[in-house]
Design an enzyme around this catalytic site. Structure first.
Site, PDB file in Angstrom:
ATOM      1  N   GLU A 259      -1.153 -17.417   8.319  1.00  0.00           N
ATOM      2  CA  GLU A 259      -1.788 -16.630   7.249  1.00  0.00           C
ATOM      3  C   GLU A 259      -0.644 -15.895   6.567  1.00  0.00           C
ATOM      4  O   GLU A 259      -0.189 -14.857   7.037  1.00  0.00           O
ATOM      5  CB  GLU A 259      -2.814 -15.682   7.875  1.00  0.00           C
ATOM      6  CG  GLU A 259      -3.877 -15.240   6.909  1.00  0.00           C
ATOM      7  CD  GLU A 259      -3.568 -13.891   6.316  1.00  0.00           C
ATOM      8  OE1 GLU A 259      -3.017 -13.890   5.206  1.00  0.00           O
ATOM      9  OE2 GLU A 259      -3.841 -12.869   6.955  1.00  0.00           O
ATOM     10  N   CYS A 293      -2.064  -8.748   1.695  1.00  0.00           N
ATOM     11  CA  CYS A 293      -1.772 -10.124   1.281  1.00  0.00           C
ATOM     12  C   CYS A 293      -2.767 -10.553   0.209  1.00  0.00           C
ATOM     13  O   CYS A 293      -2.515 -11.496  -0.530  1.00  0.00           O
ATOM     14  CB  CYS A 293      -1.766 -11.061   2.472  1.00  0.00           C
ATOM     15  SG  CYS A 293      -3.264 -11.006   3.401  1.00  0.00           S
TER      16      CYS A 293
END
Ligand code: UN1
Length: 503
Positions: A259, A293
């Site tokens: 990720e 993110c």
């Protein structure tokens, strides 16, 4: 203040936590408060030997944990979730203290942990496999999902509690143990979080299910990624880090769940309801000081409304309260460290030299330290600004324009990363095009909400240089288990598949 938070979480007197004043003499790693720059405490790091011991304990714990019926594992996770509920305020405050997130977002992060624990409890009775008809008489064919092994979890500073929980709570109901390597920018949150889970599991007779290792990449990280005892490495961080981790793990045929970076865009169509779009963009662009993110980094606005949207955003940015993340009403805290401030300054400078115009912000904040001004930059008429291809972990929003939605989608997709995306539109046609096979290429695609702040119930992750992994909800749990296809012959004949005769 910091002492009372540490005390509430049992970190005072914890074997791995030393007083800041003693850190140097005891060779401990010093943790700094990004808001003030002052040291909070020291933590002792792992050596090769202690790393090995933790993984060995995890392997041993897996040996028995895998055979505990999944719904009973769920009960352990339920008790852990309850404990996080009790510690929500203190742990949320520690997140704010250690990484500079505002209180609301610190609490929100712990809420994600509580939510994923609840999700995992339900899941513990739903680790379903399929049954499929066998082509042979008197045969039963089905698949089952079995525990995989100790899971290595590598997490970043910006979600120092929740990302571990997405992994470890699912892993736990799946019958796996976890060895967690947190960011050295947030080890106190990690010690506190892991202690909460480990204490509950140990009290219920399952020591070693939640392991923690802390150290540099050279000392601990590289050992971990190369360690064949960890069949899955789940890593959150930069694409640069993921590229290294992915290759090392692939070399030993381990599994990776990556990720990584995002470069998320919001498209604002000319039919957009700006009373929704403006606050959503502000939260997604400046929330967590641009260090999620999922932060919105690129705004792609229809040319007919770009001046209006930019002016409204500028007005909204002027009212944002910047300051102590633990103070009431603060919306933006500091960046994590001096390096992040330098990266912010470098990106703004680069943007200007590439023809970008600073609409607001662009400087360090007068509060000094690690505070910067949330920044909006209009890209030049060419609609190109190479620096915007990069993920700078800071509150910088680049504003692009478009004429046709297809062009906006191409811009959304025209970067190396593919995590989150959103469109603001009142046109069903444009919304559906954005979600169609020819639409957004990201792992997350939203309509009339921003790019950040995803719920735990969906699978979380993205495509391309974001790494392709999925964590958290939906069927992400399958990454933490091994699939086994089983065929049982309950007849008296041996029948070969594909009609083969071998006699
Ligand atoms: C991250 O920044 O690594 O969707 C995770 C969000 C949060 C998780 C972000 N639920 O913004």
């Amino acid at each position: 203040m910091s002492d009372s938070i540490l005390k509430a979480l049992g970190l005072e007197g914890h074997p791995r936590v030393v007083k800041a004043s003693e850190a140097a003499s005891r060779g401990a790693h010093l943790v700094h408060n990004p808001t003030t720059g002052a040291p909070i405490a020291g933590v002792t790091l792992d050596t090769a030997a202690s790393y090995d011991a933790t993984v060995a304990a995890s392997v041993k714990a897996f040996d028995s944990w895998r055979s505990v019926p999944a719904p009973q594992r769920g009960l352990v996770v339920r008790a852990i979730g309850e404990e996080f509920r009790k510690h929500k305020d203190a742990l949320g405050a520690l997140v704010s203290l250690e990484v500079g997130k505002i209180r609301q977002e610190g609490l929100g992060e712990v809420q994600e942990t509580i939510d994923i624990a609840d999700f995992a409890v339900g899941l513990s009775r739903q680790l379903y496999g399929l049954t499929m008809p066998s082509e042979r008489p008197n045969h039963r064919m089905f698949e089952q999902w079995l525990p995989l092994g100790p899971i290595g979890v590598i997490s970043a500073f910006n979600f120092p509690n929740a990302v571990w929980a997405w992994n470890s709570m699912l892993a736990a109901v799946c019958g796996d143990t976890t060895v967690w390597k947190p960011s050295l920018l947030a080890p106190l949150t990690a010690i506190a979080s892991n202690q909460i889970a480990d204490k509950v599991a140990t009290a219920l007779g399952h020591p070693g299910v939640f392991g923690l290792v802390m150290g540099t990449d050279a000392e601990v990280g590289e050992r971990m990624t190369a360690d064949p005892r960890l069949p899955l490495i789940s890593a959150t961080g930069s694409s640069r880090m993921g590229r290294i981790v992915g290759q090392v793990v692939a070399k030993r045929f381990g599994r990776c769940l990556l990720e990584l970076g995002g470069n998320n865009a919001v498209i604002v169509d000319k039919s957009a309801d700006l009373s929704l779009a403006i606050p959503a963009i502000v939260f997604a662009a400046v929330g967590t000081a641009g260090q999620r993110c999922t932060t919105t980094r690129r705004l792609i606005v229809h040319e007919s409304i770009v001046d209006d949207v930019t002016a409204r955003l500028k007005r909204a940015y002027e009212t944002i309260r910047i300051g102590d993340p633990l103070a009431d009403g603060t919306l933006v805290g500091p960046l994590i460290n001096d390096r992040a401030v330098e990266a912010f300054e470098r990106a703004v400078k680069e943007a200007k030299s590439q023809g970008g115009t600073v609409v607001c912000g662009g400087e360090r904040h007068f509060l000094g330290g690690r505070f910067v001004q949330p920044t909006i930059i209009r890209v030049p008429a060419s609609n190109r600004l190479p620096i915007s291809d990069e993920e700078t972990f800071a509150p910088i929003l680049y504003v692009f324009t478009f004429k046709e939605v297809a062009e906006a989608v191409a811009m959304n997709n025209g970067v190396a990363q593919g995590l989150s995306s959103a469109i603001f539109t009142d046109s069903v046609r444009n919304a559906e095009r954005f979600l169609s096979p020819a639409g957004s290429d990201c792992g997350i695609a939203n309509v009339n909400i921003g790019t950040s702040g995803a719920e735990i119930g969906g699978a979380f992750g993205g495509e391309k240089e974001t790494g392709g992994g999925r964590e958290s909800g939906s069927d992400s749990w399958k990454a933490y288990m091994r699939r086994q296809t089983c065929t049982v012959n309950y007849g008296a004949q041996l029948t070969l598949a594909q009609g083969i005769r071998f006699e």
